[in-house]
Design a protein around this motif. Structure first.
Motif, PDB file in Angstrom:
ATOM      1  N   SER A  16       0.839  -1.186   0.000  1.00 49.28           N
ATOM      2  CA  SER A  16       0.000   0.000   0.000  1.00 49.28           C
ATOM      3  C   SER A  16       0.879   1.243   0.000  1.00 49.28           C
ATOM      4  CB  SER A  16      -0.941   0.021   1.205  1.00 49.28           C
ATOM      5  OG  SER A  16      -0.199   0.089   2.418  1.00 49.28           O
ATOM      6  N   GLN A  57      -6.109   2.126 -12.742  1.00 52.03           N
ATOM      7  CA  GLN A  57      -6.987   2.293 -11.591  1.00 52.03           C
ATOM      8  C   GLN A  57      -7.822   1.045 -11.313  1.00 52.03           C
ATOM      9  OE1 GLN A  57      -9.191   5.759 -12.770  1.00 52.03           O
ATOM     10  NE2 GLN A  57     -10.527   4.640 -14.176  1.00 52.03           N
ATOM     11  N   GLU A  58      -8.044   0.239 -12.321  1.00 50.78           N
ATOM     12  CA  GLU A  58      -8.860  -0.963 -12.127  1.00 50.78           C
ATOM     13  C   GLU A  58      -8.188  -1.997 -11.218  1.00 50.78           C
ATOM     14  OE1 GLU A  58      -9.945   0.734 -16.179  1.00 50.78           O
ATOM     15  OE2 GLU A  58      -8.119   0.433 -15.001  1.00 50.78           O
ATOM     16  N   TYR A  59      -6.848  -1.892 -11.038  1.00 50.77           N
ATOM     17  CA  TYR A  59      -6.117  -2.910 -10.282  1.00 50.77           C
ATOM     18  C   TYR A  59      -5.914  -2.556  -8.813  1.00 50.77           C
ATOM     19  CZ  TYR A  59      -4.971  -4.926 -14.818  1.00 50.77           C
ATOM     20  OH  TYR A  59      -5.049  -5.485 -16.067  1.00 50.77           O
ATOM     21  N   SER A 113      -7.238  -0.891  -4.888  1.00 43.54           N
ATOM     22  CA  SER A 113      -8.369  -0.629  -3.999  1.00 43.54           C
ATOM     23  C   SER A 113      -7.986   0.556  -3.118  1.00 43.54           C
ATOM     24  CB  SER A 113      -8.706  -1.857  -3.140  1.00 43.54           C
ATOM     25  OG  SER A 113      -7.585  -2.264  -2.378  1.00 43.54           O
ATOM     26  N   VAL A 114      -8.978   1.325  -2.728  1.00 49.38           N
ATOM     27  CA  VAL A 114      -8.737   2.566  -1.989  1.00 49.38           C
ATOM     28  C   VAL A 114      -9.292   2.422  -0.571  1.00 49.38           C
ATOM     29  CG1 VAL A 114      -9.158   5.050  -1.921  1.00 49.38           C
ATOM     30  CG2 VAL A 114      -8.879   3.893  -4.136  1.00 49.38           C
ATOM     31  N   ASP A 115      -8.437   2.748   0.399  1.00 54.21           N
ATOM     32  CA  ASP A 115      -8.841   2.717   1.808  1.00 54.21           C
ATOM     33  C   ASP A 115      -8.428   4.038   2.440  1.00 54.21           C
ATOM     34  OD1 ASP A 115      -9.593   2.105   4.351  1.00 54.21           O
ATOM     35  OD2 ASP A 115      -8.002   0.641   4.720  1.00 54.21           O
TER      36      ASP A 115
END
Length: 414
Positions: free
Chosen positions: A80, A121-123, A125-127
């Motif tokens: 991340s 962006q498709e690969y 995940s945003v947290d």
């Protein structure tokens, strides 16, 4: 030995030899002019154009996603990064990318100097402000490097290039505002013959409508040409002499239709013999055997046959390449390829033939061709139904069905 260029010669000149002799007599017209890109479509460059900048000018993203530095990351495992900002197209990220950070980036936006990779962006995940990238994410991808398309100082388009929409886009991308192009070739054309009647006029016995001027007018429509229609000149020696002499004063090329043979009624051959030099009369091609090439003053002269299909074929195969040379354009060759014949073709050996055909392509990409019904040199209706020439060599004595023949399509869409 018989001279194939003689007015009364029975020897025919091969098409390629005719083209070579004509090309040897021609040089591009003198003079160039500056035009803006908006008015440069279809014009021919007089000098090369070099790029004033690298293209791309900045490192930029090839996709929407996140830019990061892969050098300090083990991409074999998921990881991340902290979101540090955004780089928009036209509005770059102004900060400095630190270790463990990434930025949101959009296609065409500047990639920070510290980044070497963009992940789609498709690969991810945003947290919150943490961007999670999966294991084995591709590194050093989707970054367009400075000058990878064109380097500063590189030739974008060479002299002799006829500018298409693609070249206009390329030149605009390099910031080119205007270009030097060859001046247009000045062309005068007219039909000859007492049998010709204008369209819209009633036909009396023995008369025909003058179709050749409209055919030629269409064929001559090109940004590299300034063509002037001089109408119809009847079979009158003085009128022909006056028309040719006047046209030669302020044109580079004169094109006539009709009278390009040796019959007593073909006055234009006699007039041209007094006004200038006659070079070629009989070409080993069908249609279009009679053709006159010469010069009146400083103007080049092309005398085409009278039948409209012969006009089209001789223009496309002989006159058009000559006009391209006069316009300063680099040599080009027509697209030709093999197709399977669906029905037998008749032909007498002796002349290269351009039979009119209908070309098709099946779902497997294979090409097939059939001759149209009606191959007479007067039959424009049959030619209008065609979309290609079937090219049969001079020594060919006919072709059987399912054999391969050369075709030259009129256009790229079938």
């Amino acid at each position: 030995m018989t001279d194939p260029c003689s007015l009364h010669s029975e020897t025919m000149l091969a098409l390629d030899a005719a083209r070579e002799r004509i090309a040897a007599a021609l040089q591009p017209v003198a003079g160039a002019e500056k035009v803006t890109l908006k008015h440069a479509l279809g014009r021919v460059l007089a000098v090369p154009v070099r790029s004033r900048l690298d293209m791309p000018h900045d490192r930029n993203a090839a996709v929407d996603g996140y830019a990061f530095n892969s050098r300090d990351i083990d991409t074999a495992h998921a990881f991340s990064l902290c979101l540090a900002g955004v780089s928009w197209a036209g509005k770059p990220f102004s900060g400095r990318l630190k270790a463990g950070e990434c930025i949101r980036i959009f296609t065409g936006a500047v990639v920070p100097i510290e980044a070497d990779s963009v992940v789609m962006q498709e690969y991810v995940s945003v947290d919150g402000d943490q961007i999670v990238l999966p294991a084995d994410v591709p590194a050093r991808r989707f970054v367009r490097e400075v000058g990878e398309d064109v380097e500063r100082g590189e030739i974008l388009c060479g002299a002799g290039k006829k500018l298409t929409a693609i070249e206009l886009g390329l030149l605009a991308a390099a910031g080119i505002y205007d270009v030097a192009v060859h001046r247009p070739v000045r062309i005068a054309f007219f039909s000859t013959g007492d049998e010709l009647t204008g369209i819209g006029q009633p036909l009396t016995p023995g008369k025909i409508h003058d179709s050749n001027r409209y055919l030629l007018g269409g064929l001559l429509t090109d940004p590299c040409h300034r063509a002037v229609d001089l109408g119809v000149i009847g079979d009158d020696r003085r009128q022909l002499e006056d028309a040719l002499s006047q046209a030669a004063l302020n044109h580079d090329v004169i094109i006539t239709t009709g009278g390009a043979s040796v019959g007593e009624a073909d006055l234009i051959t006699q007039v041209l013999g007094r006004l200038g030099d006659v070079h070629i009369w009989k070409i080993a091609m069908k249609p279009g055997k009679p053709l006159a090439f010469g010069k009146i003053g400083k103007a080049f002269f092309f005398g085409l046959p009278g039948n409209p299909v012969s006009v089209a074929v001789t223009f496309q195969q002989i006159v058009e390449p000559a006009l391209r040379r006069l316009a300063g354009q680099e040599p080009v060759s027509p697209l030709r390829f093999k197709a399977t014949l669906t029905a037998p073709l008749k032909k007498e050996p002796g002349r290269l033939e351009f039979q009119r055909g209908i070309l098709t392509q099946n779902a497997g990409g294979e090409f097939y061709v059939a001759s149209v019904r009606g191959q007479g040199s007067h039959m424009l209706g049959a030619m209008s139904q065609s979309n290609c020439y079937i090219i049969l060599p001079a020594d060919c004595g006919g072709v059987s069905a399912n054999e391969q023949v050369w075709v030259e399509p009129f256009r790229t869409a079938l």
